[in-house]
Design a protein around this motif. Structure first.
Motif, short mmCIF file in Angstrom:
data_model
loop_
_atom_site.label_atom_id
_atom_site.label_comp_id
_atom_site.label_asym_id
_atom_site.label_seq_id
_atom_site.Cartn_x
_atom_site.Cartn_y
_atom_site.Cartn_z
N ASP A 6 0.83 -1.20 0.00
CA ASP A 6 0.00 0.00 0.00
C ASP A 6 0.87 1.25 0.00
OD1 ASP A 6 -2.41 -1.34 -0.05
OD2 ASP A 6 -2.52 -1.54 2.13
N PRO A 7 0.30 2.41 -0.34
CA PRO A 7 1.10 3.64 -0.38
C PRO A 7 1.79 3.98 0.94
CG PRO A 7 -0.97 3.96 -1.53
CD PRO A 7 -1.05 2.62 -0.87
N ASP A 8 1.24 3.52 2.08
CA ASP A 8 1.85 3.83 3.37
C ASP A 8 2.98 2.87 3.73
OD1 ASP A 8 0.45 1.54 3.92
OD2 ASP A 8 -0.75 2.39 5.56
N GLY A 9 3.31 1.94 2.83
CA GLY A 9 4.41 1.02 3.07
C GLY A 9 4.01 -0.31 3.67
N ARG A 10 2.77 -0.42 4.11
CA ARG A 10 2.30 -1.69 4.67
C ARG A 10 1.90 -2.62 3.54
NH1 ARG A 10 1.43 -1.17 10.10
NH2 ARG A 10 -0.11 -2.83 10.22
N VAL A 11 1.75 -3.92 3.86
CA VAL A 11 1.38 -4.91 2.85
C VAL A 11 0.08 -5.60 3.24
CG1 VAL A 11 3.76 -5.31 2.09
CG2 VAL A 11 2.79 -6.72 3.93
N ARG A 12 -0.64 -6.06 2.23
CA ARG A 12 -1.93 -6.71 2.44
C ARG A 12 -1.77 -8.23 2.48
NH1 ARG A 12 -2.43 -3.09 -1.59
NH2 ARG A 12 -2.49 -4.72 -3.17
N ALA A 13 -2.65 -8.88 3.24
CA ALA A 13 -2.69 -10.35 3.28
C ALA A 13 -4.14 -10.79 3.39
CB ALA A 13 -1.89 -10.89 4.46
N THR A 14 -4.49 -11.85 2.70
CA THR A 14 -5.85 -12.37 2.70
C THR A 14 -5.95 -13.56 3.64
OG1 THR A 14 -6.20 -11.70 0.41
CG2 THR A 14 -7.67 -13.38 1.28
N LEU A 15 -7.00 -13.55 4.47
CA LEU A 15 -7.33 -14.69 5.33
C LEU A 15 -8.75 -15.09 5.01
CD1 LEU A 15 -6.95 -16.67 7.71
CD2 LEU A 15 -7.72 -14.83 9.23
N GLU A 16 -8.93 -16.31 4.54
CA GLU A 16 -10.25 -16.80 4.17
C GLU A 16 -10.62 -17.97 5.08
OE1 GLU A 16 -11.91 -17.25 -0.15
OE2 GLU A 16 -11.08 -19.19 0.45
N ILE A 17 -11.77 -17.86 5.73
CA ILE A 17 -12.28 -18.93 6.59
C ILE A 17 -13.52 -19.52 5.92
CG2 ILE A 17 -13.11 -19.61 8.87
CD1 ILE A 17 -10.29 -18.52 8.94
N ILE A 18 -13.47 -20.79 5.59
CA ILE A 18 -14.62 -21.49 5.01
C ILE A 18 -15.39 -22.19 6.12
CG2 ILE A 18 -15.35 -23.35 3.47
CD1 ILE A 18 -12.97 -22.72 1.71
N TRP A 19 -16.69 -22.03 6.11
CA TRP A 19 -17.59 -22.69 7.06
C TRP A 19 -18.45 -23.69 6.31
CZ3 TRP A 19 -17.97 -22.38 12.34
CH2 TRP A 19 -17.24 -21.37 12.97
N ILE A 20 -18.59 -24.88 6.86
CA ILE A 20 -19.49 -25.88 6.30
C ILE A 20 -20.38 -26.42 7.41
CG2 ILE A 20 -17.97 -26.55 4.40
CD1 ILE A 20 -17.07 -28.96 6.02
N ALA A 21 -21.57 -26.86 7.01
CA ALA A 21 -22.50 -27.48 7.96
C ALA A 21 -23.31 -28.52 7.22
CB ALA A 21 -23.41 -26.43 8.60
N GLY A 22 -23.54 -29.65 7.86
CA GLY A 22 -24.35 -30.71 7.26
C GLY A 22 -24.95 -31.58 8.34
N TRP A 23 -26.02 -32.26 7.99
CA TRP A 23 -26.77 -33.08 8.95
C TRP A 23 -26.68 -34.55 8.55
CZ3 TRP A 23 -29.31 -30.66 13.03
CH2 TRP A 23 -29.41 -29.26 12.96
N VAL A 24 -26.63 -35.41 9.55
CA VAL A 24 -26.75 -36.84 9.28
C VAL A 24 -28.19 -37.10 8.84
CG1 VAL A 24 -26.63 -39.16 10.26
CG2 VAL A 24 -24.97 -37.42 10.95
N PRO A 25 -28.40 -37.81 7.75
CA PRO A 25 -29.77 -37.99 7.23
C PRO A 25 -30.73 -38.57 8.28
CG PRO A 25 -28.17 -38.73 5.62
CD PRO A 25 -27.39 -38.42 6.87
N HIS A 26 -31.96 -38.07 8.21
CA HIS A 26 -33.03 -38.51 9.12
C HIS A 26 -34.35 -38.31 8.41
CE1 HIS A 26 -35.74 -38.32 12.70
NE2 HIS A 26 -34.94 -39.30 13.11
N GLU A 27 -35.32 -39.16 8.70
CA GLU A 27 -36.62 -39.10 8.00
C GLU A 27 -37.38 -37.81 8.25
OE1 GLU A 27 -39.01 -41.64 11.45
OE2 GLU A 27 -38.75 -42.46 9.44
N SER A 28 -37.05 -37.10 9.33
CA SER A 28 -37.76 -35.87 9.66
C SER A 28 -37.28 -34.67 8.84
CB SER A 28 -37.58 -35.55 11.15
OG SER A 28 -36.23 -35.24 11.44
N GLN A 29 -36.18 -34.82 8.14
CA GLN A 29 -35.60 -33.68 7.41
C GLN A 29 -36.36 -33.40 6.12
OE1 GLN A 29 -31.59 -34.99 6.90
NE2 GLN A 29 -31.02 -34.63 9.03
N GLN A 30 -36.29 -32.14 5.68
CA GLN A 30 -36.92 -31.75 4.43
C GLN A 30 -36.28 -32.50 3.27
OE1 GLN A 30 -36.31 -27.52 4.37
NE2 GLN A 30 -38.33 -27.12 5.22
N LYS A 31 -37.11 -32.86 2.31
CA LYS A 31 -36.61 -33.55 1.13
C LYS A 31 -37.11 -32.84 -0.11
CE LYS A 31 -36.45 -38.08 3.36
NZ LYS A 31 -36.73 -37.51 4.68
#
Length: 278
Positions: free
Chosen positions: A232-257
């Motif tokens: 950057d113009p002020d002499g500092r440098v940029r760095a990217t930090l990416e956090i991926i989030w995942i979520a999933g359910w164990v199948p069950h008959e009550s879940q939407q299909k």
């Protein structure tokens, strides 16, 4: 069956973590804050929860959903065993933090996590994403080419968010969700970033990493390339930090299909307010 390629050196990861001078970790703190916000949206009672991550003793013993507190068993992610010793099928919530990015067989690991859960149990995981440290990776690539005429593996490959949902499905989870949180960080210079990575125990974990220490010439070339590309113009440098989030359910008959093809009872023309063509 063929075994997964050994991209990461688990022994070296343990060494990197053991050499740290403390347990301060701003990445972990970001993830824990995000986890609290995400769990607060679940109106669900969980009776047996597991929280897996590095420095397990620094992780919370209680998680909180919209229905109230949940006691969590804390499990060290980088223990001697390849996989945490947990009784299968007895948990209804498993949370994995900052671990999957250094697992060699991610689909197999997710499948084993699934086996720890009861039907309709929830898996949540946060891990470092593929756009993280792209600036550092490109700087070292340019430096390696300039100094030695070739490239070495100096920054670990990481998964992309577009692949995360498919990994959950492959492991047998239903209703998969994946999203990403991107943070833009700034440092006084590239050496400050490298020092912080070492302090976090995030030095090169690759099995195919160079066995010799980077020379001063190479480090100087990488720092110069970094500053030229991402300064950057002020002499500092940029760095990217990416956090991926995942979520999933164990199948069950009550879940939407999903509805079967052709089972819809409402026409698109009716929704749009259009009648039959005259």
């Amino acid at each position: 069956m063929t075994s997964a390629p050994q991209l990461f050196d688990s022994v070296q990861i343990g060494r990197n973590l053991s050499r740290r001078k403390g347990t301060d970790n701003f990445v972990r703190d970001l993830v824990l804050e995000d986890l609290a916000d995400r769990l607060a949206t679940y109106k669900r009672d969980f009776s047996r929860a597991v929280l897996i991550g590095p420095d397990a003793e620094t992780l919370p013993e209680t998680l909180v959903t919209a229905n109230g507190p949940v006691a969590a068993q804390r499990v060290e992610a980088f223990a001697d065993a390849d996989f945490p010793s947990l009784p299968p099928g007895e948990h209804d919530l498993v949370v994995s933090l900052l671990h999957l990015q250094t697992v060699n067989d991610v689909p197999g690991h997710l499948a084993r996590l699934r086996r720890q859960l009861r039907p309709d149990g929830l898996l949540m995981a946060a891990f470092i994403g593929g756009e993280s440290l792209t600036e550092l990776r490109e700087a070292f690539l340019a430096a390696d080419l300039a100094v030695s005429g070739g490239a070495s593996a100096r920054v670990a490959p990481m998964a992309q968010v577009r692949d995360a949902g498919a990994l959950l499905q492959r492991a047998g989870f239903a209703l998969p969700v994946a999203d990403v949180e991107t943070h833009r960080l700034r440092y006084g210079n590239p050496f400050a970033l490298m020092a912080e990575l070492k302090a976090l125990g995030a030095a090169n974990p690759l099995a195919d990493r160079p066995r010799r220490f980077a020379t001063r010439t190479l480090l100087a070339a990488a720092a110069q390339a970094y500053a030229e590309r991402d300064g950057d113009p002020d002499g500092r440098v940029r760095a990217t930090l990416e956090i991926i989030w995942i979520a999933g359910w164990v199948p069950h008959e009550s879940q939407q299909k999903p509805l079967k093809p052709g089972s819809a009872t409402t026409r698109m023309a009716d929704i749009l307010g259009r009648g039959e063509a005259e």
